[in-house]
Scaffold this motif. Structure first.
Motif, PDB file in Angstrom:
ATOM      1  N   LYS A 661       3.878  -8.753 -19.252  1.00 54.78           N
ATOM      2  CA  LYS A 661       4.038  -8.100 -20.556  1.00 54.78           C
ATOM      3  C   LYS A 661       5.262  -8.607 -21.301  1.00 54.78           C
ATOM      4  O   LYS A 661       5.234  -8.778 -22.520  1.00 54.78           O
ATOM      5  CB  LYS A 661       4.162  -6.583 -20.363  1.00 54.78           C
ATOM      6  N   GLU A 665       5.112 -10.024 -25.118  1.00 60.86           N
ATOM      7  CA  GLU A 665       5.757  -9.288 -26.203  1.00 60.86           C
ATOM      8  C   GLU A 665       6.692 -10.202 -26.986  1.00 60.86           C
ATOM      9  O   GLU A 665       6.739 -10.153 -28.223  1.00 60.86           O
ATOM     10  CB  GLU A 665       6.525  -8.102 -25.628  1.00 60.86           C
ATOM     11  N   SER A 669       6.155 -11.341 -30.893  1.00 62.53           N
ATOM     12  CA  SER A 669       7.227 -11.084 -31.863  1.00 62.53           C
ATOM     13  C   SER A 669       7.468 -12.324 -32.715  1.00 62.53           C
ATOM     14  O   SER A 669       7.731 -12.227 -33.922  1.00 62.53           O
ATOM     15  CB  SER A 669       8.519 -10.695 -31.138  1.00 62.53           C
ATOM     16  N   PHE A 691       4.249  -5.177 -34.709  1.00 70.85           N
ATOM     17  CA  PHE A 691       3.487  -4.445 -33.711  1.00 70.85           C
ATOM     18  C   PHE A 691       2.963  -3.151 -34.336  1.00 70.85           C
ATOM     19  O   PHE A 691       3.666  -2.489 -35.113  1.00 70.85           O
ATOM     20  CB  PHE A 691       4.353  -4.118 -32.487  1.00 70.85           C
ATOM     21  N   LYS A 704       3.121  -1.250 -27.294  1.00 73.72           N
ATOM     22  CA  LYS A 704       3.436  -2.420 -26.480  1.00 73.72           C
ATOM     23  C   LYS A 704       2.159  -2.975 -25.847  1.00 73.72           C
ATOM     24  O   LYS A 704       1.131  -2.301 -25.782  1.00 73.72           O
ATOM     25  CB  LYS A 704       4.442  -2.049 -25.391  1.00 73.72           C
ATOM     26  N   PRO A 705       2.204  -4.208 -25.356  1.00 71.02           N
ATOM     27  CA  PRO A 705       1.015  -4.780 -24.703  1.00 71.02           C
ATOM     28  C   PRO A 705       0.560  -3.943 -23.513  1.00 71.02           C
ATOM     29  O   PRO A 705       1.372  -3.368 -22.787  1.00 71.02           O
ATOM     30  CB  PRO A 705       1.503  -6.171 -24.256  1.00 71.02           C
ATOM     31  N   VAL A 724      -2.421  -6.578 -27.359  1.00 76.57           N
ATOM     32  CA  VAL A 724      -1.496  -5.829 -28.208  1.00 76.57           C
ATOM     33  C   VAL A 724      -2.029  -5.864 -29.641  1.00 76.57           C
ATOM     34  O   VAL A 724      -2.476  -6.906 -30.122  1.00 76.57           O
ATOM     35  CB  VAL A 724      -0.070  -6.414 -28.143  1.00 76.57           C
TER      36      VAL A 724
END
Length: 872
Positions: A661, A665, A669, A691, A704-705, A724
């Motif tokens: 994860k 993430e 981003s 997100f 979050k994922p 995500v």
């Protein structure tokens, strides 16, 4: 009396010396021996010595380099000093006399003076290079990547490995030769004064020596200007629009660097010519003036600001387009996003359930629990004894009774602090209670109001689904374990069995043998625990197990890897294992946007290593997960035998590898901005993402994922993915869903499902508002609250299913009493237009689909007829 004072003083000095000796013995010798034994117990003894050899070889090499620079120059200078004696002055002060004494040492050419002075100066100058000894090794062992930067066309490995060392080395060389030059100028000036008293001239060799030093200093400074060209690739002047060089850097500053460099070369040659011939003064002055003018223009911000204000800004997009494209290209490559695939996700108004070939498989794998709530259930139903604890719940997939299924799993760790106060003694803490035991595992999916299904549970671990663990002992895990001595004559507590306890004797290879008095003494000193030395409970097979926290062990072994925050537990038919993802990072990737990491900023990252730790014997095995990463290839060359190929991994472990994860993430981003590959779109920032978010009360939280098992990518194949959702910046509707595949042969493949820009797809925060406004849901939740139960909402799950985007919200109930065990009660399913709350997903999806079909089939309202002119 005087004799007594001397005796007391002598005894005091002796005791102080002994105390210092024992402190140093403890710090250096004992720590060294214990560290070596520990590395050797993990079969990394050769690696231990190799790291030590590298560290001190680099120290000796760089110290030797600077020592030779100072010593050889002092020795050469001594050849031109001391030909005559200075005339003694009658008014010498103490300070002047000290200078004269030092000057005499230089003039005498004494090795007793040159050697220590050169060594001290060499160590001082070399220290920063020694502190970067591993980076120096990367320069030596780093391979070519075969990929070039889009600006200068140099191989990426140059920036990752060579450029940082060149910059540091250039700085230290300039300092060394600068100090040397100043010192020799002073020496030759003093020698010249002495020679002048005897009507003699300074030897020609001294002038040549100084000329060569000047030439070397200029060469080092010219090297600095060459390196400054590459420093432009890390320019922040164009942020926040883009990172790296832009029009000003490449069209203004870069030419100024070249001009300054050429004029510096001209000044250096002119100066050398003038020093030795006393001719060419005009050329020297002209070169110096032009160099200073160029340097002023290079260092001043006036010219760049002037060009930017009157030339770049009026046509910024056209001027910056090639540099924006270079920044996008480099950033996407540095975060391994350049191979990401983009697919259009065309949203249907109704789920096409009849077109789902494996609808039952998909529903069976929808996670209706989330880790925090499930952890409470594990603690209440599977801890069994107060000294056991589940430290976290992991998501994985297993083949259960021939069915590929997503599960939750957690290891049952031993927490010594939870032993009763009367049992908190040395024997219990270090000989008896030595390990945790087994795991608990349940399926991801569940119907509301049904009892929890346990694929693995209880003590000893049992399974009604064909899952077995031959050795369920957990001696190494995530807790801050103290050392344990096993096996021992007291025997170890294994697990509770009825009214008694099952005992065991450790038979693994973990830890260090502690059968000899010498090893006992070493560990007693190391742990500051005399019981280790005096206990009679050890035997010839006893081993001391320490550094049992897997994160601490991995960090001690390989401090150069960045570790993922979530190591996870995996069960095979033989044992329990921990899998830890590790990253290689760098902040030297050219022209790429940096990411603000927790410990340091970086602009390059790869999940290059999978680390497997045996929970029973603590063995740590490193596997290369990304052989294309030049950094991990450098480490593999540097430390032969440390890293293994993925081919060597146990076949039972490979299906449980998952994409982490943390890195996903980070990647998303960056992708949220840099997916705009077109320079015009990027410049306008019209499609920047964030997100998706949901609300916990009044607080907005980013989604979050999370892991799902779906047939999203291939309709006839269920696979484990990490997903995500993304939203347009500043809005709450969905813009895209990013997924990364976790199963072979497509591990690590990123696919971004983009929604049409003109279509509104509800985001999590909007769906939460819709659910809250539904009267049936609100009424039922209020009713549950009124009858003395506590309603708890789960995490909102976004499920791409049947061509639609569905949302699933689990609802849990907790009893009003002291013991609150969450129980799954209902599942709310919606795609925004219709909200359904039912005990099972199957019923909810069918009911929602039926309502949507009915809504679409309803006749539309006919418009009212227009009024007639006469008002009828």
């Amino acid at each position: 009396m005087q004799q007594l004072k001397r005796s007391v003083l002598l005894i005091g000095i002796s005791l102080s010396v002994l105390a210092v000796f024992f402190v140093l013995l403890n710090i250096f010798f004992v720590n060294f021996i214990v560290d070596f034994w520990w590395f050797q117990s993990l079969n990394y003894g050769a690696y231990f010595w190799l790291r030590m050899l590298y560290r001190y070889a680099i120290f000796l090499a760089v110290t030797g380099l600077f020592f030779l620079i100072f010593f050889l120059n002092f020795w050469v200078a001594s050849r031109f000093l001391g030909t005559t004696e200075p005339v003694e002055s009658k008014t010498n002060s103490k300070i002047r006399q000290a200078y004269r004494d030092i000057f005499r040492l230089f003039r005498s050419g004494s090795l007793k003076f040159y050697l220590p002075l050169s060594l001290i100066l060499g160590i001082i100058i070399a220290l920063p290079l020694f502190e970067q000894w591993e980076a120096s090794l990367m320069y030596i062992f780093g391979p070519n990547q075969g990929v070039t930067d889009p600006v200068f066309g140099k191989d990426i490995s140059y920036y990752l490995f060579a450029f940082p060392i060149y910059s540091l080395l250039q700085n230290r060389l300039l300092l060394a030769f600068g100090l040397l030059f100043i010192g020799l100028v002073v020496l030759y000036w003093m020698e010249r004064r002495v020679l002048f008293q005897h009507e003699q001239k300074l030897p020609q060799g001294a002038k040549i020596h100084l000329s060569l030093l000047i030439l070397v200093i200029f060469a080092i400074e010219i090297w600095d200007y060459i390196l400054q060209r590459y420093e432009l690739l890390y320019s922040v002047n164009n942020e926040p629009l883009f990172f790296g060089p832009g029009y000003i850097e490449m069209r203004v500053i870069l030419p100024l660097i070249w001009i300054t460099l050429l004029l510096l070369m001209s000044t250096a040659l002119s100066l050398i010519f003038y020093i030795n011939t006393k001719r060419g003064l005009r050329v020297l002055i002209a070169s110096t003036v032009l160099f200073l003018l160029a340097l002023g223009a290079r260092e001043s911000s006036f010219l760049p600001k002037f060009v930017e204000q009157y030339w770049v800004k009026p046509a910024e997009l056209s001027k910056q387009t090639p540099y924006i494209e270079s920044s996008i290209q480099s950033t996407m490559a540095s975060y391994n996003l350049d191979k990401a695939k983009i697919r259009e996700y065309n949203v249907s108004p109704i789920p096409e359930i009849d077109k789902e070939p494996k609808m039952e498989d998909s529903i069976r794998n929808i996670p209706v629990w989330f880790e925090d709530v499930l952890l409470e259930v594990y603690e209440q139903l599977q801890a069994i004894r107060p000294y056991y604890e589940f430290t976290g719940v992991d998501v994985d997939r297993y083949t259960v009774n021939g069915v590929y299924q997503q599960v939750f799993i957690s290891a049952r760790d031993l927490i010594l602090e939870k032993l009763p106060a009367g049992a908190q003694n040395w024997i219990n803490k270090h000989l008896k209670y030595t390990h945790g035991y087994g795991v608990a595992m349940n399926p991801a999916a569940q119907r509301g109001e049904e009892a929890m299904t346990w694929f693995i549970g209880d003590l000893p671990p049992r399974s009604g689904y064909g899952l077995t663990i031959k050795q369920p002992g957990i001696y190494y895990g995530l807790e801050p374990y103290e050392y344990a001595i096993a096996p021992n004559d007291n025997h170890e507590f294994d697990y509770p069995s009825g009214d008694s306890f099952a005992m065991t004797d450790y038979s693994g290879t973990g830890g260090v043998p502690i059968s000899s008095l010498f090893s006992k003494l070493m560990f007693a000193v190391y742990f500051k625990d005399k019981n280790i030395f005096f206990t009679p409970e050890t035997n010839r097979n006893s081993r001391i197990l320490f550094r049992r926290n897997i994160v601490d062990a991995i960090t001690t072994l390989t401090p150069f890897f960045i570790l993922d925050k979530d190591p996870y537990v995996v069960v095979t038919s033989e044992r329990i294992y921990w899998i830890q993802d590790a990253y290689t990072t760098s902040d030297w990737y050219p022209n790429a946007q940096p990411f603000p990491g927790a410990s340091q900023e970086f602009n390059y990252i790869r999940n290059s290593v999978k680390i497997v730790v045996d929970a029973y014997d603590g063995s740590v095995t490193y596997y290369i997960a990304d052989p294309n990463d030049p950094i991990i290839r450098a480490y593999s060359r540097m430390y032969p035998g440390l890293l293994q190929s993925m081919v060597a991994m146990d076949a039972e472990l490979k299906p449980h590898l998952r994409y982490p994860k943390d890195i996903f993430e980070i990647q998303m981003s960056i992708y949220a901005k840099y997916h705009q590959a077109n320079a015009d779109t990027y410049y306008k920032q019209e499609d920047i993402w964030e997100f998706a978010r949901e609300f916990r009360g009044e607080k907005a939280i980013e989604v979050k994922p999370y892991y799902l098992t779906l047939n999203l990518i291939e309709k006839d194949r269920e696979e484990f993915i990490l997903m995500v959702p993304m939203r347009p910046k500043g809005l709450d509707n969905l813009r895209a869903m990013a997924v990364v595949r976790c199963d072979e042969p497509h591990y690590g493949e990123i696919i971004v499902y983009s929604f049409p820009k003109g279509l509104v797809v509800y985001g999590p925060s909007q769906i939460e508002a819709i659910i809250d406004q539904d009267p049936h849901v609100a009424q039922q939740l209020t009713l549950w609250d009124q009858i003395g139960t506590e309603v708890q909402r789960g995490k909102l799950i976004i499920l791409p299913f049947g061509g639609t985007v569905e949302y699933i919200l689990p609802i849990y109930l907790k009893a009003a009493g002291r013991l609150k065990i969450p129980q799954l009660t209902r599942l709310i399913v919606t795609q925004g237009d219709v909200v359904v709350m039912e005990p099972s997903l199957e019923i909810a999806l069918e009911k929602m689909t039926r309502r949507l079909q009915e809504r679409l089939q309803m006749p539309r309202l006919q418009p009212l007829p227009a009024a007639s002119p006469n008002g009828n």
